[in-house]
Motif scaffolding. Sequence first.
Motif, mmCIF file in Angstrom:
data_model
loop_
_atom_site.group_PDB
_atom_site.id
_atom_site.type_symbol
_atom_site.label_atom_id
_atom_site.label_comp_id
_atom_site.label_asym_id
_atom_site.label_seq_id
_atom_site.Cartn_x
_atom_site.Cartn_y
_atom_site.Cartn_z
ATOM 1 N N ASP A 57 0.829 -1.207 0.000
ATOM 2 C CA ASP A 57 0.000 0.000 0.000
ATOM 3 C C ASP A 57 0.866 1.261 0.000
ATOM 4 O O ASP A 57 0.630 2.182 -0.784
ATOM 5 C CB ASP A 57 -0.922 -0.024 1.217
ATOM 6 N N ARG A 58 1.889 1.301 0.846
ATOM 7 C CA ARG A 58 2.788 2.465 0.886
ATOM 8 C C ARG A 58 3.513 2.657 -0.437
ATOM 9 O O ARG A 58 3.825 3.781 -0.815
ATOM 10 C CB ARG A 58 3.798 2.332 2.026
ATOM 11 N N ALA A 59 3.754 1.564 -1.151
ATOM 12 C CA ALA A 59 4.412 1.648 -2.460
ATOM 13 C C ALA A 59 3.433 2.082 -3.548
ATOM 14 O O ALA A 59 3.832 2.301 -4.688
ATOM 15 C CB ALA A 59 5.041 0.304 -2.819
ATOM 16 N N GLY A 60 2.138 2.183 -3.205
ATOM 17 C CA GLY A 60 1.134 2.623 -4.165
ATOM 18 C C GLY A 60 0.643 1.544 -5.102
ATOM 19 O O GLY A 60 -0.043 1.828 -6.079
ATOM 20 N N LEU A 61 0.966 0.296 -4.811
ATOM 21 C CA LEU A 61 0.581 -0.801 -5.702
ATOM 22 C C LEU A 61 -0.798 -1.373 -5.401
ATOM 23 O O LEU A 61 -1.388 -2.033 -6.256
ATOM 24 C CB LEU A 61 1.630 -1.919 -5.634
ATOM 25 N N VAL A 62 -1.293 -1.160 -4.191
ATOM 26 C CA VAL A 62 -2.619 -1.654 -3.815
ATOM 27 C C VAL A 62 -3.347 -0.553 -3.056
ATOM 28 O O VAL A 62 -2.733 0.411 -2.585
ATOM 29 C CB VAL A 62 -2.553 -2.934 -2.940
ATOM 30 N N HIS A 63 -4.651 -0.701 -2.940
ATOM 31 C CA HIS A 63 -5.445 0.176 -2.092
ATOM 32 C C HIS A 63 -6.511 -0.676 -1.412
ATOM 33 O O HIS A 63 -6.684 -1.847 -1.747
ATOM 34 C CB HIS A 63 -6.040 1.359 -2.866
ATOM 35 N N THR A 64 -7.176 -0.081 -0.455
ATOM 36 C CA THR A 64 -8.141 -0.836 0.343
ATOM 37 C C THR A 64 -9.542 -0.266 0.212
ATOM 38 O O THR A 64 -9.723 0.908 -0.108
ATOM 39 C CB THR A 64 -7.757 -0.821 1.838
ATOM 40 N N GLU A 65 -10.491 -1.129 0.483
ATOM 41 C CA GLU A 65 -11.891 -0.747 0.632
ATOM 42 C C GLU A 65 -12.396 -1.435 1.881
ATOM 43 O O GLU A 65 -12.186 -2.634 2.053
ATOM 44 C CB GLU A 65 -12.721 -1.198 -0.579
ATOM 45 N N ARG A 66 -13.024 -0.681 2.746
ATOM 46 C CA ARG A 66 -13.555 -1.251 3.981
ATOM 47 C C ARG A 66 -15.010 -1.647 3.761
ATOM 48 O O ARG A 66 -15.804 -0.888 3.222
ATOM 49 C CB ARG A 66 -13.452 -0.249 5.117
ATOM 50 N N GLU A 67 -15.324 -2.866 4.190
ATOM 51 C CA GLU A 67 -16.686 -3.391 4.149
ATOM 52 C C GLU A 67 -17.041 -3.829 5.559
ATOM 53 O O GLU A 67 -16.835 -4.988 5.914
ATOM 54 C CB GLU A 67 -16.773 -4.563 3.175
ATOM 55 N N GLY A 68 -17.519 -2.903 6.365
ATOM 56 C CA GLY A 68 -17.778 -3.218 7.771
ATOM 57 C C GLY A 68 -16.462 -3.479 8.479
ATOM 58 O O GLY A 68 -15.587 -2.621 8.510
ATOM 59 N N ARG A 69 -16.296 -4.679 8.991
ATOM 60 C CA ARG A 69 -15.058 -5.042 9.687
ATOM 61 C C ARG A 69 -14.018 -5.645 8.750
ATOM 62 O O ARG A 69 -12.897 -5.915 9.170
ATOM 63 C CB ARG A 69 -15.375 -6.029 10.806
#
Length: 110
Positions: A57-69
């Motif tokens: 994530d810090r390298a910018g290669l992935v990102h996140t999506e939160r779905e509840g927990r």
Amino acid sequence: MDKTAALLALAALGQDTRLEAFRLLVRAGGEGVPAGEIASQLGTVQNTMSAHLKVLDRAGLVHTEREGRVIRYLVDMIAFRELLAYLMEDCCRGAPELCQPVIQAASCKC
């Protein structure tokens, strides 16, 4: 992509578990994969996998999506394409036919 960003991305991918996680996310495409499932599929404990995913994530290669927990990780295809473009920037030098097989192999409908 500049040299610093490319080095950060390559360093993130230069570790076995992170490379496998990234490849898993590339295969998953736009659906992404929950963090726990990534750990399970790669046979890694969740807290260790979480640390690896933070590096990606810090390298910018992935990102996140939160779905509840649940935190779902997705590959950042724009960053991935930019890394590939950076690596191939000077490859042809007047002979584009040399790069064509690589470009075709890297092309996807995503």
